[in-house]
Motif scaffolding. Structure first.
Motif, PDB file in Angstrom:
ATOM      1  N   LEU A 249       0.829  -1.199   0.000  1.00 14.96           N
ATOM      2  CA  LEU A 249       0.000   0.000   0.000  1.00 14.96           C
ATOM      3  C   LEU A 249       0.867   1.255   0.000  1.00 14.96           C
ATOM      4  O   LEU A 249       1.780   1.393   0.818  1.00 14.96           O
ATOM      5  CB  LEU A 249      -0.918   0.005   1.221  1.00 14.96           C
ATOM      6  N   GLN A 250       0.561   2.160  -0.927  1.00 15.35           N
ATOM      7  CA  GLN A 250       1.285   3.429  -1.015  1.00 15.35           C
ATOM      8  C   GLN A 250       0.547   4.555  -0.294  1.00 15.35           C
ATOM      9  O   GLN A 250       1.148   5.530   0.120  1.00 15.35           O
ATOM     10  CB  GLN A 250       1.469   3.812  -2.485  1.00 15.35           C
ATOM     11  N   GLY A 251      -0.777   4.408  -0.185  1.00 14.32           N
ATOM     12  CA  GLY A 251      -1.565   5.458   0.436  1.00 14.32           C
ATOM     13  C   GLY A 251      -2.009   6.530  -0.526  1.00 14.32           C
ATOM     14  O   GLY A 251      -2.486   7.593  -0.096  1.00 14.32           O
ATOM     15  N   VAL A 252      -1.879   6.292  -1.847  1.00 17.77           N
ATOM     16  CA  VAL A 252      -2.326   7.283  -2.824  1.00 17.77           C
ATOM     17  C   VAL A 252      -3.848   7.277  -2.881  1.00 17.77           C
ATOM     18  O   VAL A 252      -4.518   6.362  -2.402  1.00 17.77           O
ATOM     19  CB  VAL A 252      -1.730   6.988  -4.215  1.00 17.77           C
ATOM     20  N   ARG A 253      -4.411   8.288  -3.502  1.00 19.44           N
ATOM     21  CA  ARG A 253      -5.844   8.526  -3.395  1.00 19.44           C
ATOM     22  C   ARG A 253      -6.681   7.431  -4.043  1.00 19.44           C
ATOM     23  O   ARG A 253      -7.764   7.106  -3.573  1.00 19.44           O
ATOM     24  CB  ARG A 253      -6.183   9.893  -4.002  1.00 19.44           C
ATOM     25  N   THR A 254      -6.190   6.869  -5.149  1.00 17.60           N
ATOM     26  CA  THR A 254      -6.963   5.797  -5.782  1.00 17.60           C
ATOM     27  C   THR A 254      -7.064   4.587  -4.857  1.00 17.60           C
ATOM     28  O   THR A 254      -8.115   3.956  -4.751  1.00 17.60           O
ATOM     29  CB  THR A 254      -6.306   5.375  -7.103  1.00 17.60           C
ATOM     30  N   GLU A 255      -5.981   4.240  -4.189  1.00 19.58           N
ATOM     31  CA  GLU A 255      -6.007   3.116  -3.255  1.00 19.58           C
ATOM     32  C   GLU A 255      -6.938   3.395  -2.089  1.00 19.58           C
ATOM     33  O   GLU A 255      -7.711   2.521  -1.671  1.00 19.58           O
ATOM     34  CB  GLU A 255      -4.588   2.847  -2.737  1.00 19.58           C
ATOM     35  N   MET A 256      -6.874   4.608  -1.567  1.00 18.37           N
ATOM     36  CA  MET A 256      -7.715   4.959  -0.417  1.00 18.37           C
ATOM     37  C   MET A 256      -9.191   4.973  -0.808  1.00 18.37           C
ATOM     38  O   MET A 256     -10.053   4.573  -0.017  1.00 18.37           O
ATOM     39  CB  MET A 256      -7.283   6.314   0.143  1.00 18.37           C
ATOM     40  N   CYS A 257      -9.492   5.419  -2.022  1.00 23.46           N
ATOM     41  CA  CYS A 257     -10.882   5.385  -2.491  1.00 23.46           C
ATOM     42  C   CYS A 257     -11.383   3.944  -2.571  1.00 23.46           C
ATOM     43  O   CYS A 257     -12.526   3.651  -2.204  1.00 23.46           O
ATOM     44  CB  CYS A 257     -10.990   6.055  -3.863  1.00 23.46           C
ATOM     45  N   CYS A 258     -10.534   3.056  -3.048  1.00 23.51           N
ATOM     46  CA  CYS A 258     -10.908   1.650  -3.155  1.00 23.51           C
ATOM     47  C   CYS A 258     -11.163   1.051  -1.778  1.00 23.51           C
ATOM     48  O   CYS A 258     -12.156   0.352  -1.567  1.00 23.51           O
ATOM     49  CB  CYS A 258      -9.800   0.882  -3.883  1.00 23.51           C
ATOM     50  N   ILE A 259     -10.276   1.328  -0.815  1.00 25.96           N
ATOM     51  CA  ILE A 259     -10.441   0.798   0.541  1.00 25.96           C
ATOM     52  C   ILE A 259     -11.689   1.375   1.199  1.00 25.96           C
ATOM     53  O   ILE A 259     -12.449   0.666   1.869  1.00 25.96           O
ATOM     54  CB  ILE A 259      -9.190   1.115   1.387  1.00 25.96           C
ATOM     55  N   GLN A 260     -11.920   2.669   0.987  1.00 23.71           N
ATOM     56  CA  GLN A 260     -13.102   3.304   1.559  1.00 23.71           C
ATOM     57  C   GLN A 260     -14.381   2.648   1.040  1.00 23.71           C
ATOM     58  O   GLN A 260     -15.322   2.386   1.799  1.00 23.71           O
ATOM     59  CB  GLN A 260     -13.100   4.799   1.230  1.00 23.71           C
ATOM     60  N   TRP A 261     -14.402   2.364  -0.264  1.00 21.55           N
ATOM     61  CA  TRP A 261     -15.575   1.714  -0.839  1.00 21.55           C
ATOM     62  C   TRP A 261     -15.737   0.293  -0.318  1.00 21.55           C
ATOM     63  O   TRP A 261     -16.848  -0.155  -0.015  1.00 21.55           O
ATOM     64  CB  TRP A 261     -15.457   1.703  -2.359  1.00 21.55           C
ATOM     65  N   LEU A 262     -14.634  -0.437  -0.181  1.00 19.43           N
ATOM     66  CA  LEU A 262     -14.692  -1.813   0.327  1.00 19.43           C
ATOM     67  C   LEU A 262     -15.295  -1.857   1.730  1.00 19.43           C
ATOM     68  O   LEU A 262     -16.135  -2.700   2.036  1.00 19.43           O
ATOM     69  CB  LEU A 262     -13.285  -2.425   0.339  1.00 19.43           C
ATOM     70  N   LEU A 263     -14.849  -0.961   2.581  1.00 19.60           N
ATOM     71  CA  LEU A 263     -15.351  -0.940   3.958  1.00 19.60           C
ATOM     72  C   LEU A 263     -16.831  -0.548   4.005  1.00 19.60           C
ATOM     73  O   LEU A 263     -17.600  -1.094   4.810  1.00 19.60           O
ATOM     74  CB  LEU A 263     -14.529   0.035   4.805  1.00 19.60           C
ATOM     75  N   ALA A 264     -17.233   0.371   3.143  1.00 17.71           N
ATOM     76  CA  ALA A 264     -18.608   0.855   3.160  1.00 17.71           C
ATOM     77  C   ALA A 264     -19.576  -0.079   2.453  1.00 17.71           C
ATOM     78  O   ALA A 264     -20.781  -0.019   2.689  1.00 17.71           O
ATOM     79  CB  ALA A 264     -18.678   2.235   2.518  1.00 17.71           C
ATOM     80  N   ALA A 265     -19.054  -0.983   1.586  1.00 13.83           N
ATOM     81  CA  ALA A 265     -19.930  -1.816   0.763  1.00 13.83           C
ATOM     82  C   ALA A 265     -19.848  -3.292   1.119  1.00 13.83           C
ATOM     83  O   ALA A 265     -20.386  -4.122   0.395  1.00 13.83           O
ATOM     84  CB  ALA A 265     -19.571  -1.640  -0.713  1.00 13.83           C
ATOM     85  N   SER A 266     -19.213  -3.639   2.244  1.00 10.62           N
ATOM     86  CA  SER A 266     -19.023  -5.048   2.609  1.00 10.62           C
ATOM     87  C   SER A 266     -19.614  -5.322   3.993  1.00 10.62           C
ATOM     88  O   SER A 266     -18.889  -5.295   4.999  1.00 10.62           O
ATOM     89  CB  SER A 266     -17.527  -5.402   2.589  1.00 10.62           C
ATOM     90  N   PRO A 267     -20.889  -5.633   4.064  1.00  7.78           N
ATOM     91  CA  PRO A 267     -21.526  -5.850   5.374  1.00  7.78           C
ATOM     92  C   PRO A 267     -21.080  -7.121   6.086  1.00  7.78           C
ATOM     93  O   PRO A 267     -21.291  -7.248   7.292  1.00  7.78           O
ATOM     94  CB  PRO A 267     -23.019  -5.921   5.024  1.00  7.78           C
ATOM     95  N   GLU A 268     -20.445  -8.053   5.355  1.00  2.00           N
ATOM     96  CA  GLU A 268     -20.009  -9.306   5.969  1.00  2.00           C
ATOM     97  C   GLU A 268     -18.497  -9.354   6.214  1.00  2.00           C
ATOM     98  O   GLU A 268     -17.982 -10.374   6.652  1.00  2.00           O
ATOM     99  CB  GLU A 268     -20.409 -10.495   5.079  1.00  2.00           C
ATOM    100  N   LEU A 269     -17.819  -8.256   5.948  1.00  3.12           N
ATOM    101  CA  LEU A 269     -16.360  -8.237   6.059  1.00  3.12           C
ATOM    102  C   LEU A 269     -15.922  -8.475   7.503  1.00  3.12           C
ATOM    103  O   LEU A 269     -16.425  -7.843   8.432  1.00  3.12           O
ATOM    104  CB  LEU A 269     -15.822  -6.892   5.575  1.00  3.12           C
TER     105      LEU A 269
END
Length: 306
Positions: A249-269
């Motif tokens: 992980l580099q922490g660039v904005r595209t990666e952070m957007c992806c992680i943010q979406w994963l956390l918000a869209a994964s109710p079983e995570l």
């Protein structure tokens, strides 16, 4: 009284030496050279000649699935290409347009250490309705050509891709459960492509992503609006996702957007394991951790492990 049995055996022993078995006494390099002149089916049949010839045909420098290969089969069988499992290791393709459309019965495809031709871009197309597992590891070109991987495999359940690729698109993957995406070269589209896999696979359970740094910040910014538009669509949910592993992980904005979406869209995570790139600065890692802790989580059980 003469007993013919022993005398016959003696004669057989005398005629069964190395001089009597010319085929088995041939050197390996000569056997391999002979096999290059035989069609694939005929070369495979040589395995029954002797121990020296057994499975030697698999070391042929080239394999061609042409009309001669399918000719012995009935027309209707040859047309459907009844091959179910295909493993190709350490070989080369001669065309920049690779397609497996004719192998309609293929259930497993495993390609490793494949060399593609030097071209501006190589398109790798999989259209196999029964394909269950697809593995593509260490497949590249001498001049660093990027691969465009398109898979139209509605039965696909396992996808493992390691290499120098620019785009990965899996069209309609309702049964896809396990995805491993490992990007070995710096490509600005790698995180975006990984998220496309999630969106198109509603039953995805496990996801492993290993990426390289973005080429430039300018290209990185060009992707933000597209990613945010997709993330904002409520109908796209990673509803079955249980475990995510993100490496380098580099922490660039595209990666952070992806992680943010994963956390918000994964109710079983249950777990998201993140490993920083060794090139990232400690100060950047601290800021990234703050951002991660502030992201909304659809699952109350979701844990972020660094």
């Amino acid at each position: 009284m003469d007993v013919p049995g022993p005398r016959n055996k003696t004669i057989c022993r005398e005629g069964s030496g190395d001089d009597g078995d010319k085929i088995s006494s041939l050197p390996n390099n000569l056997i391999e050279h002979i096999l290059t002149f035989l069609p694939l089916r005929e070369a495979a049949k040589t395995s029954v000649l002797s121990t020296a010839w057994r499975r030697t045909w698999v070391n042929r420098p080239s394999v061609v699935f042409d009309d001669q290969f399918w000719k012995p089969y009935p027309v209707e069988v040859a047309a459907n290409k009844q091959l179910k499992k295909l493993r190709l290791y350490a070989c080369a393709f001669t065309s920049s347009q690779i397609s497996f459309e004719e192998f309609r019965m293929l259930t497993s495809l495993d390609l490793r250490w494949i060399k593609f031709p030097n071209a501006a871009r190589v398109s790798f197309i999989i259209r196999c309705p029964l394909l269950l597992t697809f593995t593509l590891i260490a497949c590249d070109t001498a001049n660093g050509t990027y691969l465009d991987i398109l898979s139209e495999a509605p039965s696909l359940s396992y996808f493992h891709c390691v290499g120098n690729f620019s785009s990965v698109c899996v069209k309609y993957a309702p049964h896809l459960k396990d995805v491993i995406v490992h990007q070995t070269a710096s490509c600005p589209r790698d995180v975006w492509c990984s998220m496309l896999l999630i969106i198109l696979a509603p039953n995805l359970r496990n996801l492993i992503i290993t990426t390289k740094a973005m080429a430039t910040q300018y290209i990185d910014l060009n992707l933000i609006s597209a990613i945010q538009r997709v993330c904002g669509l409520n109908k796209h949910k990673a509803s079955k996702l249980l475990k995510v592993e993100i490496n380098q992980l580099q922490g660039v904005r595209t990666e952070m957007c992806c992680i943010q979406w994963l956390l918000a869209a994964s109710p079983e995570l249950h777990k998201m394991e993140i490993k920083f790139s060794p090139n990232s600065l400690p100060a950047d890692q601290v800021q990234t951790l703050r951002d991660l802790n502030g992201f909304q989580r659809a699952s109350s059980k979701a844990q972020i492990i660094i």
